[in-house]
Enzyme design. Structure first.
Site, PDB file in Angstrom:
ATOM      1  N   ASN A   1       0.858  -1.186   0.000  1.00  0.00           N
ATOM      2  CA  ASN A   1       0.000   0.000   0.000  1.00  0.00           C
ATOM      3  C   ASN A   1       0.897   1.241   0.000  1.00  0.00           C
ATOM      4  OD1 ASN A   1      -1.839   2.026   0.490  1.00  0.00           O
ATOM      5  ND2 ASN A   1      -2.354   1.357   2.574  1.00  0.00           N
ATOM      6  N   TRP A   2       0.994   1.880  -1.162  1.00  0.00           N
ATOM      7  CA  TRP A   2       1.899   3.025  -1.297  1.00  0.00           C
ATOM      8  C   TRP A   2       1.312   4.313  -0.707  1.00  0.00           C
ATOM      9  CZ3 TRP A   2       3.894   2.392  -7.084  1.00  0.00           C
ATOM     10  CH2 TRP A   2       4.746   1.269  -7.130  1.00  0.00           C
ATOM     11  N   LYS A   3       0.096   4.249  -0.258  1.00  0.00           N
ATOM     12  CA  LYS A   3      -0.563   5.406   0.374  1.00  0.00           C
ATOM     13  C   LYS A   3      -0.333   6.680  -0.459  1.00  0.00           C
ATOM     14  CE  LYS A   3      -0.198   3.207   4.860  1.00  0.00           C
ATOM     15  NZ  LYS A   3      -0.220   3.343   6.297  1.00  0.00           N
TER      16      LYS A   3
ATOM     17  N   HIS B   1      -9.812   0.769   5.271  1.00  0.00           N
ATOM     18  CA  HIS B   1      -8.469   1.004   5.831  1.00  0.00           C
ATOM     19  C   HIS B   1      -8.577   1.959   7.025  1.00  0.00           C
ATOM     20  CE1 HIS B   1      -4.374   2.425   6.277  1.00  0.00           C
ATOM     21  NE2 HIS B   1      -4.008   1.300   5.702  1.00  0.00           N
TER      22      HIS B   1
ATOM     23  N   GLU C   1      -5.428  -5.017  10.938  1.00  0.00           N
ATOM     24  CA  GLU C   1      -4.501  -3.887  11.042  1.00  0.00           C
ATOM     25  C   GLU C   1      -4.863  -3.063  12.274  1.00  0.00           C
ATOM     26  OE1 GLU C   1      -2.527  -3.032   7.014  1.00  0.00           O
ATOM     27  OE2 GLU C   1      -4.232  -1.696   7.244  1.00  0.00           O
TER      28      GLU C   1
ATOM     29  N   GLY D   1       1.491   2.608  10.639  1.00  0.00           N
ATOM     30  CA  GLY D   1       2.280   3.825  10.465  1.00  0.00           C
ATOM     31  C   GLY D   1       2.953   4.323  11.722  1.00  0.00           C
TER      32      GLY D   1
ATOM     33  N   SER E   1       3.114  -1.590  10.506  1.00  0.00           N
ATOM     34  CA  SER E   1       4.560  -1.490  10.781  1.00  0.00           C
ATOM     35  C   SER E   1       5.320  -2.784  10.477  1.00  0.00           C
ATOM     36  CB  SER E   1       4.802  -1.033  12.223  1.00  0.00           C
ATOM     37  OG  SER E   1       4.253   0.273  12.408  1.00  0.00           O
TER      38      SER E   1
HETATM   39  P1  PGA Z   1       2.463   0.708   7.646  1.00  0.00           P
HETATM   40  O1  PGA Z   1       1.000   0.696   7.035  1.00  0.00           O
HETATM   41  O2  PGA Z   1       3.156  -0.546   7.136  1.00  0.00           O
HETATM   42  O3  PGA Z   1       3.082   1.950   7.160  1.00  0.00           O
HETATM   43  O4  PGA Z   1       2.300   0.651   9.126  1.00  0.00           O
HETATM   44  C1  PGA Z   1       0.266  -0.484   6.927  1.00  0.00           C
HETATM   45  C2  PGA Z   1      -1.026  -0.218   6.200  1.00  0.00           C
HETATM   46  O5  PGA Z   1      -1.548   0.883   6.302  1.00  0.00           O
HETATM   47  O6  PGA Z   1      -1.560  -1.094   5.519  1.00  0.00           O
END
Ligand code: PGA
Length: 263
Positions: A13-15, A100, A172, A178, A215
């Site tokens: 997930n490149w957000k 999400h 999650e 994050g 994370s």
């Molecule tokens: P992260 O995000 O690996 O940066 O914690 C995970 C996600 O949002 O799917």
């Protein structure tokens, strides 16, 4: 590892980390190595809406699919700034993240909105990845399981699962996404088992494919994919760099291979 004969699901997930040019550069870098892992891994990349089409074109040739980070649940109309599931589907997208935690908490999407997105995603033929997880407060109060149950019940409300469509659920924890603080792998495995049980009750006959996210890095991915209920990972920040992403995939694949040798 739940099904040793099945591929590992490695979802990136490149957000909002990469702009258009950066997305294309990382996609080309990923394309140089993706085939090395294609026997062991099913890889999906979730680029920004803007970059999804060219990234999809680049990755299609190496067996990697693309997915939407978010969809709007109405198909067409005067909804400034939104992109519907149907539009994503027409642009070559196969998957979509639904629920999400950043959508739920930063953009105040409630369980009803998540359910609408689930229905819309399924209706146009996309494969949803439903994300569920407890907040930091719920975590402290030992309410993870009940929080997840509420989210699952709401998301699958009125859903008739299409025959043959894979059903993905990503656990999650909101506090782990994050944050740099990943969740205890034993707890993850236990909650994934709980999610499988709950989904089996809500969608009779469906066995979900279960992911962990929050994370994940190359130095902790092994602990998650070793869990008997875990089929793969959904990675945010560490997936937006091709070298880092490769490191995570290598760790996950070698863990799986060692596991298979030892069973
Ligand atoms: P992260 O995000 O690996 O940066 O914690 C995970 C996600 O949002 O799917």
């Amino acid at each position: 590892m739940a099904h040793t004969d099945q591929p590992l699901y490695m979802f990136a997930n490149w957000k909002m980390y990469l702009n258009y040019d950066e997305s294309n550069i990382v996609a080309h870098q990923v394309a140089t190595y993706a085939r090395e892992f294609s026997n062991d891994v099913t890889m999906v990349v979730f680029p920004s809406a803007l970059a999804l089409y060219p990234v999809g074109q680049t990755l299609r040739d190496v067996g990697v699919s693309v997915g939407a980070q978010n969809i709007f649940s109405i198909e067409t109309g005067g909804y400034t700034g939104e992109v519907s599931a149907a539009m994503y589907q027409a642009a070559g997208c196969e998957y979509a993240l639904v629920g999400h935690s950043e959508r739920r908490h930063l953009f105040h999407e409630d369980n009803h909105a998540v359910n609408q997105k689930m229905l819309s995603t399924l209706a146009v033929g996309l494969i949803p990845i439903l994300c569920v997880g407890e907040t930091a407060d719920e975590h402290r109060e030992n309410k993870a399981q009940s929080a997840i149950e509420v989210q699952l019940r709401a998301a699958f409300n009125g859903v008739v699962w299409p025959v043959g469509r894979p059903c993905f659920v990503a656990y999650e924890p909101v506090w782990a996404v994050g944050s740099g603080t990943a969740c205890d792998p034993m707890v993850v495995n236990q909650l994934l088992g709980e999610i499988a049980r709950l989904v089996g009750g809500l969608l009779p006959g469906i066995t979900p494919i279960l992911l962990y996210g929050g994370s994940v890095r190359s130095d902790n991915v092994a602990e998650y994919v070793q869990g008997e209920n875990c089929n793969g990972v959904l990675v945010g920040h560490a997936s937006a760099d091709a070298v880092s992403w490769r490191g995570i995939i290598e760790e996950a694949v070698s863990t799986k291979k060692n596991f298979n040798l030892n069973v």
